[in-house]
Design a protein around this motif. Sequence first.
Motif, PDB file in Angstrom:
ATOM      1  N   ARG A 661      49.099  25.043  71.241  1.00  0.00           N
ATOM      2  CA  ARG A 661      47.714  25.458  70.998  1.00  0.00           C
ATOM      3  C   ARG A 661      47.140  26.283  72.156  1.00  0.00           C
ATOM      4  NH1 ARG A 661      44.753  20.193  68.478  1.00  0.00           N
ATOM      5  NH2 ARG A 661      43.323  21.825  67.820  1.00  0.00           N
ATOM      6  N   ALA A 662      47.984  26.696  73.086  1.00  0.00           N
ATOM      7  CA  ALA A 662      47.500  27.456  74.242  1.00  0.00           C
ATOM      8  C   ALA A 662      47.181  28.890  73.833  1.00  0.00           C
ATOM      9  CB  ALA A 662      48.539  27.440  75.345  1.00  0.00           C
ATOM     10  N   LYS A 663      46.009  29.364  74.191  1.00  0.00           N
ATOM     11  CA  LYS A 663      45.578  30.730  73.867  1.00  0.00           C
ATOM     12  C   LYS A 663      46.300  31.783  74.711  1.00  0.00           C
ATOM     13  CE  LYS A 663      42.115  29.825  70.947  1.00  0.00           C
ATOM     14  NZ  LYS A 663      42.009  30.418  69.594  1.00  0.00           N
ATOM     15  N   CYS A 664      46.796  31.370  75.879  1.00  0.00           N
ATOM     16  CA  CYS A 664      47.377  32.347  76.802  1.00  0.00           C
ATOM     17  C   CYS A 664      48.845  32.623  76.510  1.00  0.00           C
ATOM     18  CB  CYS A 664      47.230  31.872  78.243  1.00  0.00           C
ATOM     19  SG  CYS A 664      48.012  30.269  78.564  1.00  0.00           S
ATOM     20  N   ARG A 665      49.466  31.878  75.631  1.00  0.00           N
ATOM     21  CA  ARG A 665      50.885  32.086  75.344  1.00  0.00           C
ATOM     22  C   ARG A 665      51.068  33.283  74.423  1.00  0.00           C
ATOM     23  NH1 ARG A 665      54.679  28.457  76.664  1.00  0.00           N
ATOM     24  NH2 ARG A 665      56.013  29.071  74.939  1.00  0.00           N
ATOM     25  N   SER A 666      52.033  34.115  74.784  1.00  0.00           N
ATOM     26  CA  SER A 666      52.337  35.308  73.982  1.00  0.00           C
ATOM     27  C   SER A 666      53.765  35.203  73.472  1.00  0.00           C
ATOM     28  CB  SER A 666      52.181  36.577  74.846  1.00  0.00           C
ATOM     29  OG  SER A 666      53.093  36.551  75.922  1.00  0.00           O
ATOM     30  N   GLY A 667      54.181  36.200  72.745  1.00  0.00           N
ATOM     31  CA  GLY A 667      55.527  36.191  72.182  1.00  0.00           C
ATOM     32  C   GLY A 667      56.609  36.214  73.225  1.00  0.00           C
ATOM     33  N   SER A 668      56.285  36.686  74.433  1.00  0.00           N
ATOM     34  CA  SER A 668      57.296  36.763  75.495  1.00  0.00           C
ATOM     35  C   SER A 668      57.504  35.441  76.206  1.00  0.00           C
ATOM     36  CB  SER A 668      56.892  37.831  76.520  1.00  0.00           C
ATOM     37  OG  SER A 668      55.646  37.497  77.108  1.00  0.00           O
ATOM     38  N   CYS A 669      56.639  34.438  75.951  1.00  0.00           N
ATOM     39  CA  CYS A 669      56.758  33.142  76.617  1.00  0.00           C
ATOM     40  C   CYS A 669      57.935  32.366  76.043  1.00  0.00           C
ATOM     41  CB  CYS A 669      55.475  32.334  76.451  1.00  0.00           C
ATOM     42  SG  CYS A 669      54.045  33.057  77.299  1.00  0.00           S
ATOM     43  N   VAL A 670      58.742  31.811  76.918  1.00  0.00           N
ATOM     44  CA  VAL A 670      59.919  31.059  76.521  1.00  0.00           C
ATOM     45  C   VAL A 670      59.763  29.623  77.009  1.00  0.00           C
ATOM     46  CG1 VAL A 670      62.430  30.874  76.697  1.00  0.00           C
ATOM     47  CG2 VAL A 670      61.333  33.131  76.658  1.00  0.00           C
ATOM     48  N   GLY A 671      60.119  28.645  76.146  1.00  0.00           N
ATOM     49  CA  GLY A 671      60.049  27.254  76.545  1.00  0.00           C
ATOM     50  C   GLY A 671      58.639  26.706  76.475  1.00  0.00           C
ATOM     51  N   LEU A 672      58.466  25.536  77.102  1.00  0.00           N
ATOM     52  CA  LEU A 672      57.177  24.843  77.047  1.00  0.00           C
ATOM     53  C   LEU A 672      56.462  24.849  78.387  1.00  0.00           C
ATOM     54  CD1 LEU A 672      58.292  21.735  74.930  1.00  0.00           C
ATOM     55  CD2 LEU A 672      57.246  23.857  74.115  1.00  0.00           C
ATOM     56  N   GLY A 673      56.942  25.646  79.343  1.00  0.00           N
ATOM     57  CA  GLY A 673      56.326  25.694  80.667  1.00  0.00           C
ATOM     58  C   GLY A 673      54.965  26.360  80.654  1.00  0.00           C
ATOM     59  N   TRP A 674      54.205  26.089  81.708  1.00  0.00           N
ATOM     60  CA  TRP A 674      52.852  26.647  81.822  1.00  0.00           C
ATOM     61  C   TRP A 674      52.939  28.146  82.089  1.00  0.00           C
ATOM     62  CZ3 TRP A 674      49.638  28.323  86.110  1.00  0.00           C
ATOM     63  CH2 TRP A 674      48.267  28.385  85.809  1.00  0.00           C
ATOM     64  N   PRO A 675      52.293  28.981  81.271  1.00  0.00           N
ATOM     65  CA  PRO A 675      52.339  30.434  81.512  1.00  0.00           C
ATOM     66  C   PRO A 675      51.620  30.787  82.805  1.00  0.00           C
ATOM     67  CG  PRO A 675      51.582  29.926  79.280  1.00  0.00           C
ATOM     68  CD  PRO A 675      51.549  28.651  80.051  1.00  0.00           C
TER      69      PRO A 675
END
Length: 742
Positions: A661-675
């Motif tokens: 549900r994080a608004k800052c995550r984009s398609g390039s984010c991998v895994g569950l780590g904090w962006p």
Amino acid sequence: MRASSTSYPVTHNHRKLVTMSPPPDVESVWDAPSWTHIVTRPGQPKTIHWNRRLESDNDLTNPQYSGMLETCRRYYCFMRAGNGERKALSRATAFRKVNIALQVVEWAARTGYTRLQDVSFEAVATLSRTLRDSFEELSSRQSGLKRNRPGTRGNRDRATFGEGPRLTKGYLSEVAGVIFELHLLYVYPMDDDIYLLPDGFAYTPHETIEDAKAFAKEYGKEQEQTDDVPVDLVFQYADAAIQYVFDYSDEIIGLQGQAEALQAIPRATRAGPGERLGQLAEFLADQLLEPQSALLSRRRPPYNEIAQACSISSTSIYKERYKHLIFRAMNACQGSATDRLALIGEYRALAIEQRLVVRRDVVPDRNASLRAGLPYQGKTTGTASPWPITHVHSSKNSLRSIERAVSDLWTAIYIVIFAWLGERTEQAQALELDCLERGVDGWYIRSRVYKGHDDVTGSYVKRACPDIVAQAINVAVRLGKSAREATGSRALLCETNRHAQSVVDSSTLRNRMASFGARYVCGEDADNVKFVPRHLRRFFVTLWVHYHGYGGKFHALQRYLDHGDLTTTVLYGSRVSRIDAAREEQTRLTVGLFSKFVSDAASFSGAGVKQMQALLARLDCRVGSLKDITNKLEELVRELGMRVYPLGFGYCLWHDRAAARAKCRSGSCVGLGWPEVGKTETVCGDCFNFFTLPIFLGFWERAVKRHDEMIRNENAPDVLRKLSKAGKRIAMRFVRSIRGAG
């Protein structure tokens, strides 16, 4: 080692030497027992003492050690004078190396030599093998008990250098390098058979200087690093400094102006020691000049009348030294004219001898506190409040004073500069009045960098300056105005103290910072921390890596901090390498915020509050005390892997399920780590994982104003005006929520 020289030779014990003179910044003559240097910036070393005490009762200036003394002087001048083949060393580096050379000379004298050239090959080899032991004994005897390196903790009662901070691999390597150079510069001539040194080691067990240094490193220990201070303690420290700069500075500067405007009054004309005796002698001499003195012709001495005439107390007049003068005057009054004239002359001489000029120095008004409007209670009170201020000057029994508040405000300015710019101490001390510049995209600061650059003038660098530092600099401009006017200085941090106006020295600054932390930082480890500037330079790296979203971009950080070696930068950011320590800090921060939520949930705003409520609902209802709640919270936080990440306007509550549900995550984010990117007020403000506190109210109020200006700007692109409308809506929501909670 050969170099060209056009200097005229001199002779020392039949050896032709190149002509030398002290460096241009030395004010002393060549043969002076110490060389005093011109100080061009704060923190520069000033004096080299050549009259160093040796093992015997003699010092190095004794004629029998003339060759070794001349060698040390020339070695220092050689290091300071560069040429086309060799770069001149900075004054600080040359000071350090010549002090090592002086220790080598002391070792030779203690061993029984008066010339280094007489030291045998076996003795030099033994010195190389026992370098650590030899210098431990010298250093501990020279300096006694050594303190820890500033900013480190541990046993402060260590009695030798061997257990102290200097005999590291790097230090012993430098000692070995100096010993090798004292051999090289003595044995090998320059052009035309002209030598640089009159004395030196004739032998060395090593082929090259690199071999000597490598051999010495085997006997040293690793360099100590400044202890990391827990992040929550540094945040407290920085928060106290921010309060001074933003909340209390105007009132403190106003009180400073009132204190400076107070009119100092002359000290009362109270008699000094012996002055009353002279006044009495002069009064009695005047009485003896009268044909018939009404006082001295009486049968009994009129003590009270004489005391009143001479401003002597009615009880003191009976002291023997006064009574003796009065009795002699009364007897002379009854005697011949010759006796009277003789006593008059004696009393006149005594009056001249005892009369002291009444002191005209000024002292602070005894009613200065009342005239300055004290006691004063500030308009705003926070966790680091200086109020109430009750006195003008500090003393053992009056710490709540204008003087202490002004000193703390200066300390706060330094803290902000260190923490948000990562400046070295000498860079901050050298900041000038016009260092701040306004650019099209914000503030810039212009400062001098000395390390790795010109040691005297430095090199100007221009960098982006955060608004908080710009505010601190503007406060410093106002706070130091009177000190700069008194001295004609352009130093930004020039301040007034009890003796003069100057930029505070590094030692005093460290003591002030430690005192500031002792009063305003609380916590389990707070008593073990003595804050120094290096802590805040490392804290800047922590901000860079963890809170500014730059992650492990150490090459950019290396350029910003002006590090010559990337390894140094990585060591500064050691919290990144030590993942366990970083996670432990975040766990402590998370548990601390949840504990605050238990006692003051109304002050929390944002969608992340629902997650916090859900977590607290899972706690064992049988838990009673706050300590038990905290322990249970810590267990639950560790079990769920929850982390709180501080932002500039609130906090991000992160765990494995938060990613969905994080608004800052984009398609390039991998895994569950904090962006590490995408953290803006408009993105985070509508995020399910975000919450904020009243401490961030100022940010949200400024955000409303900033977005409103963009909306009203008709020349702005439509897309920016649309984003500003969304940003204003989010900011207004938090402003209303925080104000409502207050």
